[in-house]
Scaffold this active site. Structure first.
Site, PDB file in Angstrom:
ATOM      1  N   ALA A 283      75.910  -0.655 -58.842  1.00 16.69           N
ATOM      2  CA  ALA A 283      76.609  -2.105 -58.666  1.00 16.69           C
ATOM      3  C   ALA A 283      77.916  -1.682 -58.441  1.00 16.69           C
ATOM      4  O   ALA A 283      78.430  -1.048 -59.229  1.00 16.69           O
ATOM      5  CB  ALA A 283      76.367  -2.978 -59.793  1.00 16.69           C
ATOM      6  N   GLN A 289      82.717  -0.710 -61.262  1.00 20.09           N
ATOM      7  CA  GLN A 289      81.413  -0.191 -60.432  1.00 20.09           C
ATOM      8  C   GLN A 289      80.542   0.619 -61.559  1.00 20.09           C
ATOM      9  O   GLN A 289      81.249   1.167 -62.486  1.00 20.09           O
ATOM     10  CB  GLN A 289      82.067   0.698 -59.621  1.00 20.09           C
ATOM     11  CG  GLN A 289      81.218   1.536 -58.598  1.00 20.09           C
ATOM     12  CD  GLN A 289      81.828   1.923 -57.271  1.00 20.09           C
ATOM     13  OE1 GLN A 289      82.360   1.091 -56.430  1.00 20.09           O
ATOM     14  NE2 GLN A 289      81.470   3.125 -57.271  1.00 20.09           N
ATOM     15  N   VAL A 290      79.523   0.562 -61.283  1.00 14.52           N
ATOM     16  CA  VAL A 290      78.600   1.328 -62.264  1.00 14.52           C
ATOM     17  C   VAL A 290      77.657   2.520 -61.491  1.00 14.52           C
ATOM     18  O   VAL A 290      77.234   2.123 -60.649  1.00 14.52           O
ATOM     19  CB  VAL A 290      77.243   0.337 -62.797  1.00 14.52           C
ATOM     20  CG1 VAL A 290      76.514   0.775 -63.768  1.00 14.52           C
ATOM     21  CG2 VAL A 290      77.890  -0.844 -63.351  1.00 14.52           C
ATOM     22  N   ASP A 435      74.434 -14.954 -69.144  1.00 18.83           N
ATOM     23  CA  ASP A 435      74.202 -14.692 -67.894  1.00 18.83           C
ATOM     24  C   ASP A 435      72.917 -14.107 -67.507  1.00 18.83           C
ATOM     25  O   ASP A 435      72.751 -12.900 -67.176  1.00 18.83           O
ATOM     26  CB  ASP A 435      75.292 -13.939 -67.014  1.00 18.83           C
ATOM     27  CG  ASP A 435      74.957 -13.934 -65.523  1.00 18.83           C
ATOM     28  OD1 ASP A 435      74.492 -15.017 -65.012  1.00 18.83           O
ATOM     29  OD2 ASP A 435      75.586 -13.018 -64.988  1.00 18.83           O
TER      30      ASP A 435
END
Length: 694
Positions: A283, A289-290, A435
């Site tokens: 992602a 950022q992952v 979320d």
């Protein structure tokens, strides 16, 4: 005292090259090193084949390799004389090819450059110098092949900045402000000045223009809009709905940026910690950022890396927003539509929280404690020793989306636990994952794993009590009591202008709509969302933390409906509330708790008596209160009230005494029984007295 190299005989030195300018510098350094020890120098170049050797193109590659060998031999003889030798190898793995060549030639020292050989460019696929240093059986020297003029390098030439050394932020506010104004004008926006337009279609059009403008202004403004979409108490509902559709179109970070941030935070070369990192990000968000990765131990993890400019970009745009709030945020026309000061405070707090990954790590560990009682719910573990404010290393959850969970008892149990856990998170712990959309819920090892704890919610103690009462009122379908609880939550002070009857009627309509729905449509989350909308229309918006909790509950309700369509949310809520109340009653009748509460009651009673004595002048020196009661009815009321108060206090004391003596190991059994009977009789007398007077 001689160092390690000087204490051994060095007869053969090998250096790897790809004939780039930087690699040639490594060859020259190796030549000087070999000359110092009067050793032979072998320069090895690896050609990565693009075609099978048996094909026509493969044969052409072999011909080019032979030509490259001649060219390399000429270069090596120039720098090393007769001691220089060239070797060109065709192999798909350059690192292992160099290691094998070193073993075949029985070299004593292997030299590789930190620049060139596609080493850092392909770092995520396996850094060549690092792999050689881990695989070779001889001494390996990685040399800095950058120009001395200050050329940027990788490998050993690394930059490490402590938090105190990060350059200060100096936003270019004027240029950014001009750009923002131009984009707003382009989309025909006037900063909400016409948001109070009574025509819903016009308000919707304005909201769409705002969303388009935020997307064009870039990822930071998109993030601002996404954060605002969770606050219906701050923005009109049309804007909330549009902002929730915002998408952050963020290009992925370059590999060099990932390296830079990782090594600044780890303070060692990334390859000393990670065996490999997947070059394709899982992602790419506005802030981070992952990537998937594998530790040197072989454990699979995910790495969240903050963008190098994230803090600077956010601080710049927040600075602009603060200027805007100071200049126009207090204008009455604007404040009728949006509370700019509250918006800025909320955005600043939320974004600064997301910039510190240590807080996200704390959230994960706190949620582990919250979910400890649920065997079908879990969170990933955190590698604290590798995590910092800009780098977060977590266990990789190698699962599937929850909607793909296989049918069976585990799925049914997980659905009930997921929904019930949210009642616990919100009502009991006051800490919840804010979320829980399907992308943040994964199915693995017969459990639901929560992901991404960048956004969590907090609910205060008083608000949790009110929410408990709200859920009980919903469960019992009591619109009048639900209205009272809502007013308690909001501390509404505009009762003179509020149409209470109309408000209660609309609340009742919402309750009736959902309670008469089919089982699949029974959703407490959406019900609470509609209640929040009713409150907003009547000018009594629910607290911000509660609106976020309601949104989260609505999201998790949809997730559980996919897992188990037959699950009745009212049944889950009702049974959980009954267990919770029973547990609280058990705690309340605990001997230690009773003793503590009785002492508190004693102190408060004495203070109240002293206050009354002072007020009526019963104490020396105090003021005298003289009241002449001439109304017989009023005298009767006072007398009856005093009698009832005496009965109630005596009954309560008897019941407390029964509890204390029952817990004692030295008191005879008849004592607590006697106190209990006396308390019961006094309570019965009080009830009879009340019934006779009404």
């Amino acid at each position: 005292m001689k160092n390690h190299l000087e204490s051994k005989v060095i007869k053969r030195v090998m250096v790897g090259t790809d004939r780039s300018e930087a690699a040639d510098r490594a060859v020259q350094w190796a030549a000087g090193f070999a000359d110092r020890y009067d050793a032979e120098l072998f320069a090895v170049e690896v050609v990565v084949p693009q075609y099978p050797s048996a094909t026509e193109f493969g044969e052409a590659e072999q011909t080019r390799a032979a030509a490259a060998n001649n060219d390399l031999a000429h270069f090596v003889r120039q720098v090393a004389g007769d001691r220089g030798h060239a070797l060109v190898v065709i192999d798909t793995d350059p690192a292992l090819a160099i290691v094998r060549a070193a073993e075949q030639k029985a070299v004593d020292v292997l030299v590789v450059g930190n620049f060139g050989m596609a080493g850092r460019k392909k770092f995520l696929l396996g850094n060549i110098p690092n792999r050689i240093s881990h695989s070779a059986h001889c001494t390996v020297i990685i040399v800095n092949t950058a120009h001395s003029t200050g050329e940027q390098t990788s490998g050993l030439a690394r930059t490490h900045l402590s938090e105190g050394e990060i350059p200060p932020f100096e936003p270019r506010l004027a240029a950014r402000a001009t750009h923002i104004a131009a984009v707003m004008a382009k989309h025909g926006l006037k900063l909400f000045s016409q948001s109070n337009e009574p025509d819903i279609s016009i308000r919707r059009q304005q909201a769409k223009r705002l969303r388009a403008a935020l997307e064009e202004l870039g990822p930071i403004f998109s993030k601002l809009g996404q954060v605002l979409s969770t606050r219906p108490d701050l923005l009109p509902i049309e804007y909330i709905e549009e902002l929730s559709l915002l998408q952050s179109r963020v290009p992925p970070m370059t590999e060099s940026e990932v390296v830079q941030v990782s090594e600044q935070e780890l303070r060692v070369p990334w390859e000393d910690v990670f065996k490999s990192i997947d070059p394709k990000p899982l992602a790419a968000g506005t802030i981070a950022q992952v990537h998937r990765a594998t530790l040197e131990s072989g454990e699979r993890v995910v790495v969240k890396v903050q963008r190098p400019t994230a803090r600077m970009d956010i601080e710049q745009d927040l600075a602009l927003l603060q200027v805007f709030v100071e200049k126009v945020g207090k204008r009455p026309a604007l404040n009728q539509v949006i509370d700019m000061e509250a918006v800025f405070k909320h955005l600043s707090t939320s974004l600064h929280s997301e910039l510190d990954f240590r807080q996200e790590a704390d959230n994960i560990e706190r949620m582990q404690v919250v979910l400890a009682d649920y065997n079908r719910l879990a969170v990933p573990s955190v590698h604290r020793d590798l995590s910092t404010s800009r780098l977060l290393v977590m266990e990789e959850i190698q699962g599937i989306p929850i909607r793909q969970a296989p049918a069976g008892p585990a799925r049914i149990q997980a659905a009930r636990q997921l929904l019930e856990s949210y009642y616990k998170q919100i009502i009991v712990d006051g800490f919840f994952h804010a979320d829980p959309h399907p992308g943040n819920l994964m199915w693995w090892k017969d459990c639901i794993y929560f992901l991404d704890f960048g956004m969590v919610g907090m609910v205060g103690t008083d608000l949790r009590e009110h929410l408990l009462l709200m859920l009980m009122a919903l469960w019992q379908e009591d619109a009048a009591f639900l209205t009272d609880v809502t007013f308690m939550m909001t501390s509404a002070d505009n009762s003179s202008t509020l149409d209470v009857a109309r408000f209660q009627s609309e609340i009742g309509e919402v309750m009736a709509k959902y309670r008469t729905a089919s089982l699949a449509e029974m959703q407490i989350g959406p019900l609470l969302q509609e209640m929040s909308a009713v409150s907003l229309r009547h000018g009594v918006p629910l607290p911000a933390s509660l609106t976020l909790a309601i949104k989260a509950l609505a999201q998790v309700q949809l997730a559980t409906a996919e897992l188990d369509p037959a699950l009745d949310p009212y049944d889950v809520a009702g049974k959980y509330l009954m267990r919770l109340m029973a547990k609280r009653m058990g705690t309340a009748f605990n001997p230690k708790t009773l003793l503590y509460q009785s002492q508190k009651l004693k102190v408060r009673t004495l203070r109240m008596i002293e206050a009354v004595e002072n007020f009526v002048g019963a104490r020396p020196g105090g003021p005298k209160l003289v009241v002449n009661f001439r109304a017989n009815s009023l005298e009767d009321i006072v007398r009856h009230t005093g009698r009832r108060l005496a009965l109630g206090l005596t009954a309560a004391a008897s019941i407390l005494a029964s509890g204390f003596t029952a817990a004692s190991t030295v008191t005879a059994e008849w004592v607590p029984i006697t106190f209990g009977i006396v308390g019961g009789l006094l309570t019965l007398g009080l009830v009879i007295d009340l019934l006779q007077r009404h």
